[in-house]
Design a protein around this motif. Structure first.
Motif, PDB file in Angstrom:
ATOM      1  N   ALA A 160      34.976  41.429  38.775  1.00 44.90           N
ATOM      2  CA  ALA A 160      35.284  42.299  37.634  1.00 44.90           C
ATOM      3  C   ALA A 160      35.382  43.763  38.072  1.00 44.90           C
ATOM      4  O   ALA A 160      36.260  44.499  37.617  1.00 44.90           O
ATOM      5  N   GLU A 161      34.488  44.186  38.990  1.00 48.42           N
ATOM      6  CA  GLU A 161      34.543  45.567  39.518  1.00 48.42           C
ATOM      7  C   GLU A 161      35.924  45.886  40.064  1.00 48.42           C
ATOM      8  O   GLU A 161      36.449  46.965  39.860  1.00 48.42           O
ATOM      9  N   ASP A 162      36.496  44.931  40.797  1.00 43.29           N
ATOM     10  CA  ASP A 162      37.744  45.198  41.519  1.00 43.29           C
ATOM     11  C   ASP A 162      39.005  44.882  40.719  1.00 43.29           C
ATOM     12  O   ASP A 162      40.031  45.539  40.896  1.00 43.29           O
ATOM     13  N   LEU A 163      38.950  43.867  39.863  1.00 41.15           N
ATOM     14  CA  LEU A 163      40.212  43.333  39.320  1.00 41.15           C
ATOM     15  C   LEU A 163      40.353  43.387  37.804  1.00 41.15           C
ATOM     16  O   LEU A 163      41.364  42.928  37.261  1.00 41.15           O
ATOM     17  N   THR A 164      39.367  43.956  37.105  1.00 45.23           N
ATOM     18  CA  THR A 164      39.497  44.060  35.645  1.00 45.23           C
ATOM     19  C   THR A 164      40.756  44.855  35.295  1.00 45.23           C
ATOM     20  O   THR A 164      41.018  45.898  35.880  1.00 45.23           O
ATOM     21  N   GLY A 165      41.537  44.301  34.366  1.00 44.78           N
ATOM     22  CA  GLY A 165      42.787  44.958  33.967  1.00 44.78           C
ATOM     23  C   GLY A 165      43.975  44.557  34.821  1.00 44.78           C
ATOM     24  O   GLY A 165      45.114  44.883  34.507  1.00 44.78           O
ATOM     25  N   LYS A 166      43.714  43.847  35.925  1.00 45.86           N
ATOM     26  CA  LYS A 166      44.814  43.501  36.839  1.00 45.86           C
ATOM     27  C   LYS A 166      45.166  42.021  36.831  1.00 45.86           C
ATOM     28  O   LYS A 166      46.179  41.626  37.404  1.00 45.86           O
TER      29      LYS A 166
END
Ligand code: TXA
Ligand code: MG
Length: 348
Positions: A160-166
């Motif tokens: 979630a830190e790296d890919l939220t929104g993606k």
């Protein structure tokens, strides 16, 4: 926006995974747990999905993806020439933390293989991963679900830190079991070559198929010798802070690290130390963390990426780590730690 769905990792809800499988079949992306690290999954036979994976990770598109399968029939559909030795390894270690590289079949788009004629294939043992592969059409291309260059994710929170929104969905199945990525063995050469060490080590492989080679790029830190797996050449797993590995007797290591930390702290820097349950009490860094006990090398492997991420949150300027050249998984642990340190190691 990115939806998070929770599942029981050993007994995942079929209807939930069916929905996530539909997302993947339609060309969308879903992160999911495996026994090694979390993967960022898309349809491996859909060129557009693979392009989306590179974009979401910020990964160079010449760095090929692993196709995850759930049964041996699927292997035949995406490869040519699977040698006997590879079949033996599959029998022994699949499903499990082993990736094998073969000549690809025409069904696999070059977008998935980073332009190569070969394809990397893995059959994971994680029940959620297997169920999702089946629900998603049988061929899920999945790199580790981190932003390119960051430590691989061992929990859904890291993803979630790296890919939220993606990406469309994150399937949260809790913490992973192994914590380091799969062992990669290349079968496109006469003698099989280990391109990335992992939980399954060289002697476990050699017990089954006889001699294999270690990729020269893994053993030599010479800049001119490039590792054969394109992904292994990038600085990787790296925390924001400068990381230094210190190897030697416990006494010397503690003394050296404390001297360095105190000098840096006198200049106003925040220092971090990666020690063990046995040694943490000796260190004088600003933030001292234990990676676990030296008695449990699997624990050290499982905690490594999480601890590197934790130091980013601590806003450390410099990190010092003990060396973890343990008997069974030491090669895999040190491969990741050395890359995270940009090969900065001090021998005392
Ligand atoms: O445990 C794992 O393998 C995890 C989970 C999600 O399955 N996946 C993973 O994928 O670590 P990734 O993309 O982060 O690492 C795959 C590595 C890269 O270094 C890539 O360059 C190499 O495998 N690779 C993939 N296909 C290759 C090929 N055809 N030839 C050589 N190297 C290849
Ligand atoms: Mg990766």
């Amino acid at each position: 926006n990115t939806r998070v769905v929770r599942v029981d990792k050993d007994n995942p809800d079929k209807t939930v995974l069916q929905e996530v499988g539909e997302v993947i079949k339609k060309g969308g992306l879903a992160a999911f747990p495996t026994e090694t690290v979390y993967g960022l999954g898309g349809d491996g036979l859909n060129a557009g999905s693979s392009q989306k994976i590179y974009a979401a990770k910020g990964r160079p598109s010449d760095n090929p993806l692993i196709i995850h399968i759930a049964d041996m029939e699927s292997l035949a559909q995406i490869t040519e020439d699977v040698p006997e030795k590879a079949k033996k390894l599959a029998e022994k270690f699949w499903p499990g933390p082993l990736t094998m590289i073969f000549k690809k079949s025409d069904r696999v788009p070059y977008e998935t293989t980073g332009g190569l004629e070969s394809v990397a294939v893995r059959m994971p043992s994680h029940q959620t991963a297997l169920a999702l592969i089946r629900a998603g059409g049988g061929f899920i291309a999945a790199p580790s679900a981190n932003t390119s260059g960051r430590p691989s994710p061992t929990s859904a929170a890291h993803v979630a830190e790296d890919l939220t929104g993606k990406i469309e969905v994150i399937v949260d199945g809790g913490e992973v079991g192994i914590g380091l990525e799969s062992t990669i063995v290349d079968f496109t050469e006469e003698v099989p070559v280990i391109l990335r060490p992992g939980y399954i080590n060289q002697s476990m492989i050699e017990e089954v198929i006889g001699p294999v080679r270690m990729d020269r790029g893994l053993l030599i830190t010479d800049e001119k010798v490039k590792p054969k797996a394109p992904g292994m050449k990038y600085r990787h797993y790296a925390p924001n802070a400068e990381l230094t590995i210190v190897q030697g007797s416990t006494e010397k290591v503690v003394q050296y690290i404390n001297e360095q930390c105190l000098a840096l702290q006198a200049q106003g820097k925040r220092t971090g130390v990666i020690g063990t349950d046995e040694t943490r009490k000796f260190y004088q860094g600003t933030v001292v963390k234990s990676i676990g006990t030296r008695q449990d090398e699997e624990g050290i492997a499982r905690h490594l990426f999480g601890i590197l991420r934790a130091f980013d949150e601590e806003k450390a300027d410099c990190i010092f780590s003990e060396s973890f050249d343990t008997p069974r998984m030491g090669q895999a642990i040190m491969n990741r730690l050395l890359k995270a340190a940009g090969h900065h190691i001090i021998y005392l």
